[in-house]
Scaffold this active site. Structure first.
Site, short mmCIF file in Angstrom:
data_model
loop_
_atom_site.label_atom_id
_atom_site.label_comp_id
_atom_site.label_asym_id
_atom_site.label_seq_id
_atom_site.Cartn_x
_atom_site.Cartn_y
_atom_site.Cartn_z
N ASN A 22 60.94 53.75 -16.00
CA ASN A 22 60.44 52.80 -16.99
C ASN A 22 58.96 52.48 -16.72
O ASN A 22 58.38 52.95 -15.74
CB ASN A 22 61.30 51.53 -16.96
CG ASN A 22 61.06 50.71 -15.71
OD1 ASN A 22 60.85 51.25 -14.63
ND2 ASN A 22 61.10 49.41 -15.85
N CYS A 80 57.14 50.14 -15.40
CA CYS A 80 56.66 49.62 -14.11
C CYS A 80 57.19 50.37 -12.91
O CYS A 80 56.91 50.00 -11.75
CB CYS A 80 57.00 48.14 -14.01
SG CYS A 80 56.06 47.13 -15.16
N GLU A 99 60.20 50.85 -11.53
CA GLU A 99 61.32 50.45 -10.69
C GLU A 99 62.68 50.95 -11.18
O GLU A 99 63.67 50.80 -10.49
CB GLU A 99 61.36 48.91 -10.56
CG GLU A 99 61.97 48.17 -11.74
CD GLU A 99 61.01 47.98 -12.88
OE1 GLU A 99 61.39 47.36 -13.89
OE2 GLU A 99 59.85 48.45 -12.77
#
Length: 778
Positions: free
Chosen positions: A307, A309, A311
């Site tokens: 995704n 970011c 994580e």
């Protein structure tokens, strides 16, 4: 193996949680079973709720209160239980959901709070879409991206399957433009979509390190303002990293033919990645082999992207809904000792897991393929926020072995309890449909409802609502100077610090302002050494400890960990390289760095003149006498005379006059000079100013003294740069006027929120404003 049977005890008495800070927590914990806890949103949380979360009429009028929002969400998510339990049981589960949210012990990701029970009903934060090597697949992905962004989600892509630039396109007898070129199409589509006015689009672009276009990808953001809607990460393999360590070459493979087309020195490529990250924070690194080592459903294919970011690793068309437990509430005090409250944590985790699992069933997905894939694997990601606050209450410095031990203990506990909760749900509702062939499909293994249960996500706006520190990040600052409507500046101080300072009788408003301006407690008179040691900020903590903390949480997390590795502005390229290598050696799944002031964004001057009012910079006043010099520069419009004056703080104003007066050229030159002077007097960085002028081209360029002068603005920029060289004030990567120092010469640069002008914080690939909730990514 981390211990999970007890917390860290024996915190120094001066850091024990004061009665008033625990009042809300104890009140919530002591509520009778049939009594809802009081909601205690902070004033800042209420402002963010009103601006971004609460329902409005078409006219914009608010039609919902915070309590009503939580009840709407609890009711909607609990409705998924109707097919499994009685109506009475559904009502009880709804109350459980409401209570953990109202107590601010747990909050789901923002799309769930915004959309559950509303018309949109899209509750997931993150998606991954496939991009295959065909025009049809590329533009199908662009279309699906638009639908996802319209619904409030963020998207991740691997562009590694696209043939390289200048490769053959057999159907048209042409040549390919390559992955980076197609990324600009996705970027433009994101720009065109406004996510319902509450969330802006965000993308993760990933390219394998063995793709022939890897050098183009690594340098794609070398120019400012390119691919603004993308976070970039290089997908590195263990084979590549081993070649880096040996200083060997590695192979580049054309994904269309699967043939080796070139070889590069691994260390040179790695150093280029590091250099670009040092320069502007990107690209990050994702360790692809580690994502797939922990892939719970390997027979479904390889994980190629994450995704926005970083994580949440996902297969194509998977989505994931996330939520976070507020660790600042998970501390108890007994007999004068502070410890992690594992009993309270044990009660919250199964409620949170059930909540996130239910979201999968009540979610309205943007496209059918995402609904099918998400329901087949039922991935959820329970994480934490408020970790720095927990450490403060325990009296433990963030950059210490004790803090790393707490991180392992807490996350090991969350991981174990989340698996127990998922197993209990599997007994009642069944395992995820594609359980067969998964890592859980073996004799003696736990049968679970969800392929993954834990993720450490960034919690920028969620942590504002919960009034706690963000994710697992350290405090960004102990105190901020906040601008209010009457142009006065008020310090906003960390609650725990203020309580300790008042208890030890050293708190004053002047001290709070001093802390806000310096950004740290270091070298501020009147603050005891033991308080300075515990209340460290992101600027005080070495990059090594940032990485070590990320690694501690990663040990007990299914997916990955969102964490920013902070660097001061004067950090070297070698410092960044060391952090990347440490993340590799400590088994992190990815790494994102941010060096203060490395991106050309509006920067707040936090000391001296040029201070901001209502989020705007105010230029310093002009002295009666200045000193400077005038340079004659030949241009296509005639001779240009550029005067640069300076005061005791450096370059201050610019006058530019063409040899002939009147006309558009002369008036525009005067306008440029006035604006340039205003920028310099307002404290903007000098190098940023002349970089904007240099290179502007007009129809009549001219050679002057061996240099090509492209235009009058270009001439002004060059003249200012030469003045700086002569005066010895040309920036070389050290401190500039857009910065302040922490007393040890380390430069601290603060970013200004484009919405409200207050200070923003970098967090896990995002930049978040803790005053209004604005986020650079979704």
């Amino acid at each position: 193996m981390a211990r999970v049977d007890h917390g860290v005890q024996g915190a120094p008495s001066e850091f024990l949680i004061l009665a008033q800070s625990l009042a809300r927590d104890r009140a919530a914990a002591a509520q009778p079973a049939n009594c809802d806890p009081p909601i205690s949103f902070s004033s800042n949380a209420l402002k963010v709720l009103e601006r971004r979360y609460l329902k409005r009429e078409d006219s914009g009028k608010l039609v919902e209160k915070p309590e009503e929002m939580l009840r709407r969400v609890a009711r909607n998510v609990a409705s998924a239980e109707a097919q499994y339990v009685t109506e009475e049981e559904v009502s009880r589960i709804e109350k459980d959901f409401y209570r953990v949210m109202a107590a601010l012990d747990f909050l789901p990701n923002s799309p769930t709070l915004m959309n559950a029970g509303a018309d949109l009903q899209q509750l997931s934060a993150c998606f991954v879409l496939p991009v295959e090597d065909s025009m049809e697949s590329i533009f199908e992905a662009v279309k699906n991206t638009a639908l996802i962004h319209k619904s409030g989600g963020g998207t991740g892509f691997s562009f590694s399957r696209l043939r390289p630039r200048n490769d053959a396109v057999l159907t048209t007898r042409g040549i390919s433009s390559g992955p980076v070129s197609f990324m600009t199409v996705f970027d433009a589509a994101t720009d065109a979509i406004k996510q319902g006015g509450t969330r802006r689009g965000a993308n993760m672009g990933l390219l394998r390190v063995d793709h022939p276009d890897i050098l183009d990808f690594v340098t794609a953001k070398n120019k400012e303002h390119s691919l603004n809607n993308f976070n970039l990460s290089v997908g590195v393999t263990e084979k590549f990293m081993e070649a880096v360590e040996r200083d060997d070459e590695y192979e580049l493979i054309n994904p269309r033919t699967n043939e080796v087309v070139n070889r590069l020195k691994a260390k040179k490529v790695f150093k280029l990645i590091v250099l670009m990250a040092w320069k502007n924070g990107e690209p990050g690194i994702v360790f692809l082999d580690r994502l797939n080592r922990d892939n719970p459903t390997p027979r479904l294919g390889q994980i190629e992207s994450t995704n926005p970011c970083g994580e949440q690793p996902l297969l194509p068309y998977e989505s994931c809904n996330l939520g976070s437990i507020n660790l600042s509430h998970m501390v108890r005090v007994e007999n004068g000792d502070a410890a992690v409250d594992f009993e309270r944590l044990r009660k919250v985790i199964p409620v949170a897991i059930r909540f996130l699992d239910n979201v999968i069933d009540v979610n309205k997905y943007p496209i059918p393929a995402i609904e099918e894939m998400t329901k087949n694997t039922r991935k959820i990601g329970l994480g934490v926020m408020g970790f720095a606050d927990m450490l403060l209450k325990l009296g433990i410095p963030y950059d210490s072995e004790d803090a790393a031990q707490v991180a392992e203990e807490v996350m090991c506990f969350v991981q174990a309890e989340s698996k127990k909760a998922s197993a209990e749900l599997a007994k009642k509702k069944g395992v995820f449909p594609l359980f067969k062939g998964s890592i859980y499909d073996s004799p003696g293994a736990t049968r679970v409802r969800n392929a993954t249960t834990t993720t450490i996500a960034p919690t920028g706006t969620l942590s504002i609502l919960a009034d706690c520190s963000s994710g697992i990040e350290p405090l960004f600052a102990i105190s901020y100077v906040k601008n209010v409507m009457d142009n006065t500046e008020l310090p906003e101080v960390n609650r725990v610090f203020r309580q300790v300072a008042e208890k030890q009788d050293f708190y004053t408003e002047e001290l709070a302002r001093d802390v806000a301006l310096k950004g740290s407690l270091k070298n501020i008179k009147g603050i005891p050494d033991e308080v300075q040691r515990v209340f460290v900020t992101a600027h005080d903590i070495s990059p090594e400890w940032h990485v070590r903390m990320q690694a501690a949480f990663q040990k007990h997390t299914d997916n990955a960990v969102s964490k920013t590795i902070n660097f001061n502005r004067d950090a070297t390229v070698e410092d960044v390289e060391n952090a990347y290598m440490l993340a590799y050696r400590l088994q992190c799944k990815g790494v994102t760095i941010y060096r203060d002031g490395s991106r050309e964004m509006q920067v707040l001057t936090i000391g001296g003149e040029g201070r901001r009012q209502r989020g705007k910079l105010v230029p310093r006043s002009r002295p009666l006498v200045t000193r400077g010099s005038t340079e004659k520069v030949g241009t296509g419009c005639g001779n240009l005379y550029v005067t640069v004056n300076e005061d005791e703080q450096g370059p201050f104003e610019v006058f530019a006059r063409l040899g002939k007066t009147g006309g558009c050229a002369a008036s525009q030159t005067e306008a440029i000079s006035r604006l340039l002077s205003l920028a310099l007097r307002s404290g903007l960085s000098i190098d940023s100013v002349f970089k904007q002028l240099r290179g502007i081209r007009c129809p009549a360029p001219l050679w002057d003294n061996g240099s090509q002068i492209l235009s009058c603005p270009d001439a002004i920029g060059r003249a200012v740069e030469r003045f700086l060289e002569r005066s010895g004030s040309l920036p070389t990567g050290g401190a500039s006027q857009d910065s302040a120092t922490d007393g040890e010469g380390k430069v601290l640069a603060f970013l200004a929120c484009p919405d409200c002008g207050q200070t923003m914080e970098p967090e896990g690939g995002c930049i978040v404003c803790r005053f209004c909730g604005f986020s650079r990514c979704s």
